[in-house]
Write a protein that holds these residues in place. Structure first.
Motif, PDB file in Angstrom:
ATOM      1  N   GLY A 204      40.664 -14.373  47.507  1.00  0.00           N
ATOM      2  CA  GLY A 204      39.960 -15.294  46.620  1.00  0.00           C
ATOM      3  C   GLY A 204      40.903 -16.125  45.785  1.00  0.00           C
ATOM      4  O   GLY A 204      42.111 -16.216  46.075  1.00  0.00           O
ATOM      5  N   GLY A 206      42.176 -15.512  43.128  1.00  0.00           N
ATOM      6  CA  GLY A 206      43.267 -14.704  42.565  1.00  0.00           C
ATOM      7  C   GLY A 206      44.571 -14.859  43.310  1.00  0.00           C
ATOM      8  O   GLY A 206      45.645 -14.608  42.752  1.00  0.00           O
ATOM      9  N   SER A 230      36.987 -16.473  49.831  1.00  0.00           N
ATOM     10  CA  SER A 230      35.888 -16.923  48.978  1.00  0.00           C
ATOM     11  C   SER A 230      35.835 -18.450  49.017  1.00  0.00           C
ATOM     12  O   SER A 230      36.786 -19.110  49.456  1.00  0.00           O
ATOM     13  N   GLN A 247      27.165 -17.200  51.141  1.00  0.00           N
ATOM     14  CA  GLN A 247      25.911 -17.933  51.326  1.00  0.00           C
ATOM     15  C   GLN A 247      26.088 -19.220  52.116  1.00  0.00           C
ATOM     16  O   GLN A 247      25.294 -19.539  52.990  1.00  0.00           O
ATOM     17  N   THR A 248      27.125 -19.992  51.777  1.00  0.00           N
ATOM     18  CA  THR A 248      27.347 -21.248  52.472  1.00  0.00           C
ATOM     19  C   THR A 248      28.525 -21.140  53.452  1.00  0.00           C
ATOM     20  O   THR A 248      29.053 -22.137  53.913  1.00  0.00           O
ATOM     21  N   GLY A 264      33.371 -11.526  43.009  1.00  0.00           N
ATOM     22  CA  GLY A 264      32.113 -10.902  43.438  1.00  0.00           C
ATOM     23  C   GLY A 264      30.892 -11.672  42.978  1.00  0.00           C
ATOM     24  O   GLY A 264      29.875 -11.077  42.600  1.00  0.00           O
ATOM     25  N   ALA A 265      30.958 -13.010  43.038  1.00  0.00           N
ATOM     26  CA  ALA A 265      29.793 -13.842  42.707  1.00  0.00           C
ATOM     27  C   ALA A 265      28.684 -13.550  43.726  1.00  0.00           C
ATOM     28  O   ALA A 265      28.975 -13.222  44.880  1.00  0.00           O
ATOM     29  N   GLN A 267      26.848 -15.424  45.410  1.00  0.00           N
ATOM     30  CA  GLN A 267      26.912 -16.221  46.648  1.00  0.00           C
ATOM     31  C   GLN A 267      27.938 -15.657  47.622  1.00  0.00           C
ATOM     32  O   GLN A 267      27.832 -15.858  48.819  1.00  0.00           O
ATOM     33  N   HIS A 268      28.962 -14.959  47.097  1.00  0.00           N
ATOM     34  CA  HIS A 268      29.922 -14.308  47.995  1.00  0.00           C
ATOM     35  C   HIS A 268      29.324 -12.993  48.523  1.00  0.00           C
ATOM     36  O   HIS A 268      29.392 -12.711  49.720  1.00  0.00           O
ATOM     37  N   ILE A 281      40.135  -5.138  45.338  1.00  0.00           N
ATOM     38  CA  ILE A 281      41.371  -5.109  44.553  1.00  0.00           C
ATOM     39  C   ILE A 281      41.277  -6.272  43.570  1.00  0.00           C
ATOM     40  O   ILE A 281      41.186  -7.439  43.974  1.00  0.00           O
ATOM     41  N   PHE A 302      49.450  -8.854  43.462  1.00  0.00           N
ATOM     42  CA  PHE A 302      50.786  -9.211  43.938  1.00  0.00           C
ATOM     43  C   PHE A 302      51.697  -7.991  44.071  1.00  0.00           C
ATOM     44  O   PHE A 302      52.706  -8.045  44.763  1.00  0.00           O
TER      45      PHE A 302
HETATM   46  C1  LIG Z   1      25.141 -23.077  46.087  1.00  0.00           C
HETATM   47  C2  LIG Z   1      26.414 -22.271  46.021  1.00  0.00           C
HETATM   48  C3  LIG Z   1      26.885 -21.702  47.178  1.00  0.00           C
HETATM   49  C4  LIG Z   1      28.047 -20.934  47.149  1.00  0.00           C
HETATM   50  N1  LIG Z   1      28.497 -20.339  48.312  1.00  0.00           N
HETATM   51  C5  LIG Z   1      29.557 -19.523  48.266  1.00  0.00           C
HETATM   52  C6  LIG Z   1      30.009 -18.834  49.437  1.00  0.00           C
HETATM   53  O1  LIG Z   1      29.485 -18.993  50.536  1.00  0.00           O
HETATM   54  N2  LIG Z   1      31.076 -18.004  49.310  1.00  0.00           N
HETATM   55  C7  LIG Z   1      31.715 -17.797  48.131  1.00  0.00           C
HETATM   56  O2  LIG Z   1      32.669 -17.022  48.095  1.00  0.00           O
HETATM   57  N3  LIG Z   1      31.321 -18.455  47.016  1.00  0.00           N
HETATM   58  C8  LIG Z   1      30.277 -19.310  47.071  1.00  0.00           C
HETATM   59  N4  LIG Z   1      29.918 -19.991  45.940  1.00  0.00           N
HETATM   60  C9  LIG Z   1      30.821 -19.949  44.765  1.00  0.00           C
HETATM   61  C10 LIG Z   1      30.678 -18.704  43.930  1.00  0.00           C
HETATM   62  O3  LIG Z   1      29.676 -18.910  42.939  1.00  0.00           O
HETATM   63  C11 LIG Z   1      32.008 -18.405  43.200  1.00  0.00           C
HETATM   64  O4  LIG Z   1      32.395 -19.515  42.463  1.00  0.00           O
HETATM   65  C12 LIG Z   1      33.152 -18.029  44.146  1.00  0.00           C
HETATM   66  O5  LIG Z   1      32.726 -17.013  45.036  1.00  0.00           O
HETATM   67  C13 LIG Z   1      34.317 -17.511  43.324  1.00  0.00           C
HETATM   68  O6  LIG Z   1      35.402 -17.241  44.152  1.00  0.00           O
HETATM   69  P1  LIG Z   1      36.519 -16.198  43.698  1.00  0.00           P
HETATM   70  O7  LIG Z   1      35.875 -14.861  43.489  1.00  0.00           O
HETATM   71  O8  LIG Z   1      37.640 -16.302  44.646  1.00  0.00           O
HETATM   72  O9  LIG Z   1      37.030 -16.838  42.332  1.00  0.00           O
HETATM   73  P2  LIG Z   1      36.867 -16.347  40.853  1.00  0.00           P
HETATM   74  O10 LIG Z   1      35.441 -16.143  40.501  1.00  0.00           O
HETATM   75  O11 LIG Z   1      37.662 -17.292  40.026  1.00  0.00           O
HETATM   76  O12 LIG Z   1      37.541 -14.917  40.846  1.00  0.00           O
HETATM   77  C14 LIG Z   1      38.914 -14.707  41.033  1.00  0.00           C
HETATM   78  C15 LIG Z   1      39.146 -13.224  40.791  1.00  0.00           C
HETATM   79  O13 LIG Z   1      40.495 -12.947  41.050  1.00  0.00           O
HETATM   80  C16 LIG Z   1      40.926 -11.981  40.107  1.00  0.00           C
HETATM   81  N5  LIG Z   1      42.385 -12.106  39.964  1.00  0.00           N
HETATM   82  C17 LIG Z   1      43.083 -13.169  39.480  1.00  0.00           C
HETATM   83  N6  LIG Z   1      44.401 -12.920  39.548  1.00  0.00           N
HETATM   84  C18 LIG Z   1      44.527 -11.685  40.088  1.00  0.00           C
HETATM   85  C19 LIG Z   1      45.649 -10.857  40.393  1.00  0.00           C
HETATM   86  N7  LIG Z   1      46.901 -11.273  40.192  1.00  0.00           N
HETATM   87  N8  LIG Z   1      45.424  -9.631  40.901  1.00  0.00           N
HETATM   88  C20 LIG Z   1      44.154  -9.192  41.129  1.00  0.00           C
HETATM   89  N9  LIG Z   1      43.057  -9.921  40.838  1.00  0.00           N
HETATM   90  C21 LIG Z   1      43.238 -11.157  40.338  1.00  0.00           C
HETATM   91  C22 LIG Z   1      40.196 -12.337  38.822  1.00  0.00           C
HETATM   92  O14 LIG Z   1      40.094 -11.207  37.972  1.00  0.00           O
HETATM   93  C23 LIG Z   1      38.842 -12.786  39.355  1.00  0.00           C
HETATM   94  O15 LIG Z   1      37.904 -11.714  39.388  1.00  0.00           O
HETATM   95  C24 LIG Z   1      28.753 -20.752  45.937  1.00  0.00           C
HETATM   96  C25 LIG Z   1      28.256 -21.345  44.771  1.00  0.00           C
HETATM   97  C26 LIG Z   1      27.113 -22.102  44.814  1.00  0.00           C
HETATM   98  C27 LIG Z   1      26.590 -22.694  43.544  1.00  0.00           C
END
Ligand SMILES: Cc1cc2nc3c(=O)[nH]c(=O)nc-3n(C[C@H](O)[C@H](O)[C@H](O)COP(=O)(O)OP(=O)(O)OC[C@H]3O[C@@H](n4cnc5c(N)ncnc54)[C@H](O)[C@@H]3O)c2cc1C
Length: 313
Positions: A204, A206, A230, A247-248, A264-265, A267-268, A281, A302
């Motif tokens: 993701g 991160g 993600s 979701q998408t 863990g949103a 949509q994921h 992790i 990391f």
């Molecule tokens: C209509 C719609 C559809 C969507 N469809 C999808 C979809 O299909 N798939 C999807 O994934 N999202 C989807 N999203 C987006 C979703 O809402 C989130 O924004 C997205 O999943 C966030 O991705 P993320 O967890 O990588 O990022 P973030 O929410 O920014 O999370 C990053 C995480 O990384 C951790 N982190 C950071 N640095 C480190 C480190 N050094 N070591 C360990 N952990 C660390 C943080 O603690 C945080 O929990 C959709 C949103 C909408 C509105």
């Protein structure tokens, strides 16, 4: 009696595992006769594989040079020409099926039933809504053909001890030339297919950069896993769009899912709700991914990921 036509997804030489899952879904419809259609330039090997799937009554191969690439606008009229006499036309809810099936539904003048999770009866199906937060029973009209996509994460594959007959269909109808294959620019990877792999490692936001995503590839290669991501990682340009889970993106059901630096949103999570064991992790112990994880490691990715990768030597 229901007569179901399933459109086979394949790459020209190998049948996609989604087909055995769509057959498993169709077999839940009482007294169904199930035919699988393989559209290809040379359907031989793929048709042989399809004939082995349990519950398949017949494999129909449609061979013509225009079918060497799965172009929905080209395949759909051929399928529609063969669809009379069938009560249902099913395809997988993969990128292939999501592209093709609406073309078929439109040409047949019916609404598509999307993402079948279970069969209630021949015309009533359960499907998810609001990113899987709700489940809905949808009923298709009894007097028209049902065109549907099947959520492959919801079905175990049908067995492979059948030997159904293979027939060639004479299909010389005119197909559109306004849409044709030019080239495929998606990255070719030797890694397992994200949508069907038993193990998936996803990264993701991160990870923080495309270069750092190398950590995910190394761990995945040690495990023989596919790689996902993600949407935030895709939007940030760390990885290509076809790797998105959710979701998408792709809806997957691996036995093992490792989420690294993913919050863990909802949509994921909707993309992995049928996964077997979920490992997370994340450095934030409050991250929502830990609510669904079977095994959680609160750590900086990391250091944790290279350590984990090294232990697999
Ligand atoms: C209509 C719609 C559809 C969507 N469809 C999808 C979809 O299909 N798939 C999807 O994934 N999202 C989807 N999203 C987006 C979703 O809402 C989130 O924004 C997205 O999943 C966030 O991705 P993320 O967890 O990588 O990022 P973030 O929410 O920014 O999370 C990053 C995480 O990384 C951790 N982190 C950071 N640095 C480190 C480190 N050094 N070591 C360990 N952990 C660390 C943080 O603690 C945080 O929990 C959709 C949103 C909408 C509105």
């Amino acid at each position: 009696m229901s007569k179901i036509l399933i459109i086979a997804e394949h790459d020209g030489s190998t049948l996609n595992p989604s087909v055995a899952k769509v057959v498993a879904c169709a077999a839940n419809i009482d007294a169904a006769e199930i035919d699988v259609m393989v559209l290809a330039s040379d359907a031989g090997a793929v048709a042989q594989e399809a004939a082995k799937i349990d519950s398949v009554s017949r494999v129909i191969s449609v061979e013509r040079s225009e079918n060497s690439h799965p172009i929905a606008a080209v395949l759909a009229p051929q399928i529609v020409a063969a669809a009379s006499g069938y009560s249902h036309v099913f395809g997988p809810s993969t990128t292939f099926g999501k592209d093709l099936m609406p073309h078929i539904a439109a040409l047949l003048g019916v609404n598509q039933v999307s993402d079948i999770m279970s069969v209630e009866n021949s015309h009533t199906f359960k499907r998810p809504v609001y990113a899987g937060s709700g489940l809905l029973n949808v009923e298709a009209p009894a007097d028209s053909i049902v065109v549907a996509t099947v959520r492959i994460a919801s079905f175990a594959s049908a067995g492979s001890s059948n030997s159904a007959p293979i027939e060639s269909a004479d299909n010389s109808i005119e197909v559109p030339v306004h849409t044709r294959f030019v080239e495929l620019t998606s990255g070719k990877s030797d890694r397992p297919d994200l949508q069907t792999s038993a193990k998936v490692v996803s990264g993701g936001r991160g990870l923080a950069s495309e270069e750092n995503f190398e950590l995910i590839y190394k761990l995945a290669d040690k495990l023989g896993a596919a790689v996902g991501a993600s949407r935030a990682a895709v939007d940030a340009g760390y990885v290509p769009n076809e790797m998105q889970v959710g979701q998408t993106g792709k809806i997957i059901a691996p036995d093992l899912y490792i989420a690294v630096g993913i919050s863990g949103a909802i949509q994921h999570l909707t993309g992995i709700k049928d996964a077997g064991t979920i490992v997370a992790i994340n450095k934030d112990e409050e991250a929502p991914i830990f609510e669904v994880a079977d095994i959680g490691l609160v750590a900086d990715l990391f250091s944790a990921v290279p350590e984990l990768t090294d232990t697999l030597d």
